[in-house]
Write a protein that holds these residues in place. Structure first.
Motif, PDB file in Angstrom:
ATOM      1  N   ALA A 116       0.847  -1.197   0.000  1.00  0.00           N
ATOM      2  CA  ALA A 116       0.000   0.000   0.000  1.00  0.00           C
ATOM      3  C   ALA A 116       0.880   1.245   0.000  1.00  0.00           C
ATOM      4  O   ALA A 116       1.933   1.277   0.640  1.00  0.00           O
ATOM      5  N   GLU A 117       0.453   2.272  -0.742  1.00  0.00           N
ATOM      6  CA  GLU A 117       1.217   3.520  -0.831  1.00  0.00           C
ATOM      7  C   GLU A 117       0.348   4.702  -0.415  1.00  0.00           C
ATOM      8  O   GLU A 117      -0.843   4.729  -0.678  1.00  0.00           O
ATOM      9  N   PHE A 118       0.984   5.660   0.249  1.00  0.00           N
ATOM     10  CA  PHE A 118       0.279   6.856   0.701  1.00  0.00           C
ATOM     11  C   PHE A 118       1.207   8.058   0.558  1.00  0.00           C
ATOM     12  O   PHE A 118       2.317   8.056   1.089  1.00  0.00           O
ATOM     13  N   VAL A 119       0.755   9.063  -0.190  1.00  0.00           N
ATOM     14  CA  VAL A 119       1.552  10.286  -0.370  1.00  0.00           C
ATOM     15  C   VAL A 119       1.327  11.171   0.846  1.00  0.00           C
ATOM     16  O   VAL A 119       0.263  11.770   1.004  1.00  0.00           O
ATOM     17  N   ILE A 120       2.330  11.240   1.706  1.00  0.00           N
ATOM     18  CA  ILE A 120       2.178  12.008   2.941  1.00  0.00           C
ATOM     19  C   ILE A 120       2.589  13.465   2.747  1.00  0.00           C
ATOM     20  O   ILE A 120       2.063  14.357   3.411  1.00  0.00           O
ATOM     21  N   CYS A 121       3.521  13.726   1.830  1.00  0.00           N
ATOM     22  CA  CYS A 121       3.928  15.100   1.506  1.00  0.00           C
ATOM     23  C   CYS A 121       3.979  15.251  -0.009  1.00  0.00           C
ATOM     24  O   CYS A 121       4.820  14.609  -0.655  1.00  0.00           O
ATOM     25  N   GLU A 122       3.080  16.037  -0.561  1.00  0.00           N
ATOM     26  CA  GLU A 122       3.055  16.233  -2.010  1.00  0.00           C
ATOM     27  C   GLU A 122       4.129  17.231  -2.426  1.00  0.00           C
ATOM     28  O   GLU A 122       4.370  18.238  -1.758  1.00  0.00           O
ATOM     29  N   GLY A 123       4.762  16.950  -3.562  1.00  0.00           N
ATOM     30  CA  GLY A 123       5.745  17.873  -4.107  1.00  0.00           C
ATOM     31  C   GLY A 123       5.080  19.141  -4.615  1.00  0.00           C
ATOM     32  O   GLY A 123       3.909  19.129  -5.012  1.00  0.00           O
ATOM     33  N   GLY A 124       5.834  20.243  -4.605  1.00  0.00           N
ATOM     34  CA  GLY A 124       5.285  21.514  -5.078  1.00  0.00           C
ATOM     35  C   GLY A 124       5.007  21.494  -6.580  1.00  0.00           C
ATOM     36  O   GLY A 124       5.716  20.836  -7.344  1.00  0.00           O
ATOM     37  N   LYS A 125       3.982  22.187  -7.004  1.00  0.00           N
ATOM     38  CA  LYS A 125       3.654  22.261  -8.435  1.00  0.00           C
ATOM     39  C   LYS A 125       4.686  23.106  -9.173  1.00  0.00           C
ATOM     40  O   LYS A 125       5.212  24.076  -8.637  1.00  0.00           O
ATOM     41  N   GLY A 126       4.952  22.719 -10.402  1.00  0.00           N
ATOM     42  CA  GLY A 126       5.888  23.496 -11.216  1.00  0.00           C
ATOM     43  C   GLY A 126       5.263  24.802 -11.686  1.00  0.00           C
ATOM     44  O   GLY A 126       4.047  24.888 -11.883  1.00  0.00           O
ATOM     45  N   GLY A 127       6.110  25.829 -11.859  1.00  0.00           N
ATOM     46  CA  GLY A 127       5.626  27.122 -12.343  1.00  0.00           C
ATOM     47  C   GLY A 127       5.259  27.062 -13.821  1.00  0.00           C
ATOM     48  O   GLY A 127       5.833  26.298 -14.587  1.00  0.00           O
ATOM     49  N   ARG A 128       4.330  27.897 -14.241  1.00  0.00           N
ATOM     50  CA  ARG A 128       3.911  27.906 -15.648  1.00  0.00           C
ATOM     51  C   ARG A 128       4.863  28.771 -16.477  1.00  0.00           C
ATOM     52  O   ARG A 128       5.314  29.836 -16.042  1.00  0.00           O
ATOM     53  N   GLY A 129       5.141  28.292 -17.694  1.00  0.00           N
ATOM     54  CA  GLY A 129       6.019  29.035 -18.598  1.00  0.00           C
ATOM     55  C   GLY A 129       5.328  30.244 -19.188  1.00  0.00           C
ATOM     56  O   GLY A 129       4.103  30.407 -19.104  1.00  0.00           O
ATOM     57  N   ASN A 130       6.144  31.118 -19.851  1.00  0.00           N
ATOM     58  CA  ASN A 130       5.596  32.397 -20.309  1.00  0.00           C
ATOM     59  C   ASN A 130       4.572  32.268 -21.433  1.00  0.00           C
ATOM     60  O   ASN A 130       3.780  33.170 -21.672  1.00  0.00           O
ATOM     61  N   TRP A 131       4.515  31.112 -22.119  1.00  0.00           N
ATOM     62  CA  TRP A 131       3.548  31.014 -23.199  1.00  0.00           C
ATOM     63  C   TRP A 131       2.109  30.997 -22.678  1.00  0.00           C
ATOM     64  O   TRP A 131       1.159  31.300 -23.400  1.00  0.00           O
ATOM     65  N   HIS A 132       1.924  30.697 -21.368  1.00  0.00           N
ATOM     66  CA  HIS A 132       0.580  30.732 -20.774  1.00  0.00           C
ATOM     67  C   HIS A 132       0.057  32.163 -20.644  1.00  0.00           C
ATOM     68  O   HIS A 132      -1.156  32.357 -20.514  1.00  0.00           O
ATOM     69  N   PHE A 133       0.951  33.129 -20.663  1.00  0.00           N
ATOM     70  CA  PHE A 133       0.559  34.502 -20.337  1.00  0.00           C
ATOM     71  C   PHE A 133       0.456  35.418 -21.556  1.00  0.00           C
ATOM     72  O   PHE A 133       0.268  36.619 -21.409  1.00  0.00           O
ATOM     73  N   LYS A 134       0.596  34.865 -22.750  1.00  0.00           N
ATOM     74  CA  LYS A 134       0.480  35.711 -23.944  1.00  0.00           C
ATOM     75  C   LYS A 134      -0.991  36.055 -24.195  1.00  0.00           C
ATOM     76  O   LYS A 134      -1.899  35.293 -23.858  1.00  0.00           O
ATOM     77  N   SER A 135      -1.206  37.212 -24.755  1.00  0.00           N
ATOM     78  CA  SER A 135      -2.555  37.657 -25.097  1.00  0.00           C
ATOM     79  C   SER A 135      -2.450  38.603 -26.283  1.00  0.00           C
ATOM     80  O   SER A 135      -1.356  38.895 -26.789  1.00  0.00           O
ATOM     81  N   SER A 136      -3.585  39.100 -26.699  1.00  0.00           N
ATOM     82  CA  SER A 136      -3.585  40.014 -27.848  1.00  0.00           C
ATOM     83  C   SER A 136      -2.884  41.324 -27.522  1.00  0.00           C
ATOM     84  O   SER A 136      -2.348  41.997 -28.409  1.00  0.00           O
ATOM     85  N   THR A 137      -2.873  41.686 -26.257  1.00  0.00           N
ATOM     86  CA  THR A 137      -2.222  42.956 -25.871  1.00  0.00           C
ATOM     87  C   THR A 137      -0.836  42.730 -25.284  1.00  0.00           C
ATOM     88  O   THR A 137      -0.073  43.670 -25.138  1.00  0.00           O
ATOM     89  N   ARG A 138      -0.531  41.495 -24.923  1.00  0.00           N
ATOM     90  CA  ARG A 138       0.779  41.194 -24.368  1.00  0.00           C
ATOM     91  C   ARG A 138       1.311  39.975 -25.119  1.00  0.00           C
ATOM     92  O   ARG A 138       1.169  38.846 -24.698  1.00  0.00           O
ATOM     93  N   GLN A 139       1.952  40.248 -26.267  1.00  0.00           N
ATOM     94  CA  GLN A 139       2.333  39.160 -27.162  1.00  0.00           C
ATOM     95  C   GLN A 139       3.688  38.545 -26.836  1.00  0.00           C
ATOM     96  O   GLN A 139       3.974  37.431 -27.274  1.00  0.00           O
ATOM     97  N   THR A 140       4.511  39.224 -26.084  1.00  0.00           N
ATOM     98  CA  THR A 140       5.825  38.670 -25.709  1.00  0.00           C
ATOM     99  C   THR A 140       6.071  38.818 -24.201  1.00  0.00           C
ATOM    100  O   THR A 140       6.945  39.580 -23.781  1.00  0.00           O
ATOM    101  N   PRO A 141       5.275  38.132 -23.389  1.00  0.00           N
ATOM    102  CA  PRO A 141       5.513  38.225 -21.937  1.00  0.00           C
ATOM    103  C   PRO A 141       6.890  37.667 -21.584  1.00  0.00           C
ATOM    104  O   PRO A 141       7.265  36.597 -22.056  1.00  0.00           O
ATOM    105  N   ARG A 142       7.612  38.417 -20.773  1.00  0.00           N
ATOM    106  CA  ARG A 142       8.965  38.002 -20.393  1.00  0.00           C
ATOM    107  C   ARG A 142       9.030  37.587 -18.924  1.00  0.00           C
ATOM    108  O   ARG A 142      10.011  37.829 -18.246  1.00  0.00           O
TER     109      ARG A 142
END
Length: 335
Positions: A116-142
């Motif tokens: 039997a397995e039990f996750v007692i401490c979950e690892g932190g989620k990875g950060g999202r890359g800049n392509w998630h933040f592009k929009s029509s007004t912000r086309q090259t988020p840095r």
């Protein structure tokens, strides 16, 4: 197994890995000089995972290692590549281990099944890359997200012996001798109190290749439920026994009173223990002749000793009623 190797309680510090960073990469090729953001996400941090193992009998492997930390997740990369997840850390526990939060005392998990397995401490989620933040007004988020922190916990691992029958009695009542006679176990035996400082397990071989497990628990004294003597260090080990075998020596000053004290300490520690099957053995019967044994039986029956629980005279030294005891225990375990 020596007593020094039997470890049934330990505190540990657990820390899962942090998530990886998201990437801020901008796509570039020979004929595409403004390709836009393509930074990938960071990987998940490593988990801390508890795993049940039927091959472990104690918590001895935590004697010198009590800090566990899993790896950080990998960082995101160009072309929307996600970073690698951090390596998980597996912690193997013997069956019957209770996991508690050391600060609150709350039970987090009980390990009862092999594998039997039990996750007692979950690892932190990875950060999202800049392509998630592009929009029509912000086309090259840095910019991109940092990975989330992992979780940490100070935990207590508390092992409760998994046995079918638990031996209950005062110190020097003959529990270890009985265990050595009806099983192949070789507990420490001596003529002084608290010879047994750790629970001993033995396998009773029964007819037709059947068997059951019996545990010799360190002796109870009056006030044990309040922590006197070995107190809570051993009382938890009888919580999982389906049958309790009370052992009272024939040369006791008052057999009924001794039984009542044992029962009172169990009730004080956990009233649910009184719901278990109970069987009483009056040990050291080799000290008695038939006439004296019959007189003791009549006295015990007249005063209604043991609250109706069945009893038997036995002698580990002379093997008196040893097979009958096995028969009775097997019957109680399979009723």
């Amino acid at each position: 197994m020596t007593e020094g190797n039997f470890v049934d309680y330990t505190k540990v510090h657990l820390e899962s890995g942090r998530g990886g960073k998201g990437s801020t990469h901008l796509h570039r090729e020979k004929y595409i000089d403004k390709g836009g953001p393509d930074g990938g996400d960071g990987g998940r941090g490593g988990h801390i995972i508890l795993r049940g193992s039927k091959n472990l009998w104690t918590l001895y492997h935590f004697k010198y290692k009590r800090h566990f930390k899993s790896a950080q997740g990998g960082n995101g990369a160009k072309q929307r590549r996600t970073g690698e997840d951090g390596d998980d850390v597996y912690i193997d526990l013997p069956l019957g281990t209770v996991v508690k939060d050391s600060e609150t005392g709350n039970v987090i998990y009980e390990m009862l099944e092999d594998g039997a397995e039990f996750v007692i401490c979950e690892g932190g989620k990875g950060g999202r890359g800049n392509w998630h933040f592009k929009s029509s007004t912000r086309q090259t988020p840095r910019y991109a997200q940092q990975g989330m922190e992992g979780t940490s916990l100070d935990a207590v691992f508390e092992m409760k012996v998994l046995a079918d029958v638990g031996l209950v009695g005062f110190p020097n009542a003959g529990k270890s001798t009985l265990l050595s006679v009806i099983t192949s176990a070789k507990p420490k035996i001596a003529n002084y109190e608290f010879t047994t400082l750790k629970p001993n397990l033995g396998i009773v071989e029964y007819r037709d290749f059947k068997s059951f497990v019996i545990a010799d628990i360190p002796g109870i004294i009056e006030g044990a439920a309040d922590g006197k003597g070995l107190g809570h260090r051993f009382l938890r080990h009888i919580e999982r026994n389906s049958t309790l075998l009370f052992l009272i020596p024939a040369d006791s000053d008052d057999i009924s009173a001794e039984y009542d004290i044992l029962l009172k300490e169990l009730k004080k520690y956990n009233p649910e223990l009184l719901d278990k099957n109970r069987f009483v053995c009056i040990s050291k019967a080799d000290m008695l002749d038939e006439e004296l044994m019959e007189q003791m039986k009549e006295g015990l029956d007249e005063e209604g000793a043991f609250d109706g629980a069945p009893y038997m005279f036995i002698s580990s030294l002379s093997q008196f009623h040893m097979q009958e005891l096995k028969d009775r225990l097997w019957q109680m375990l399979n009723e």
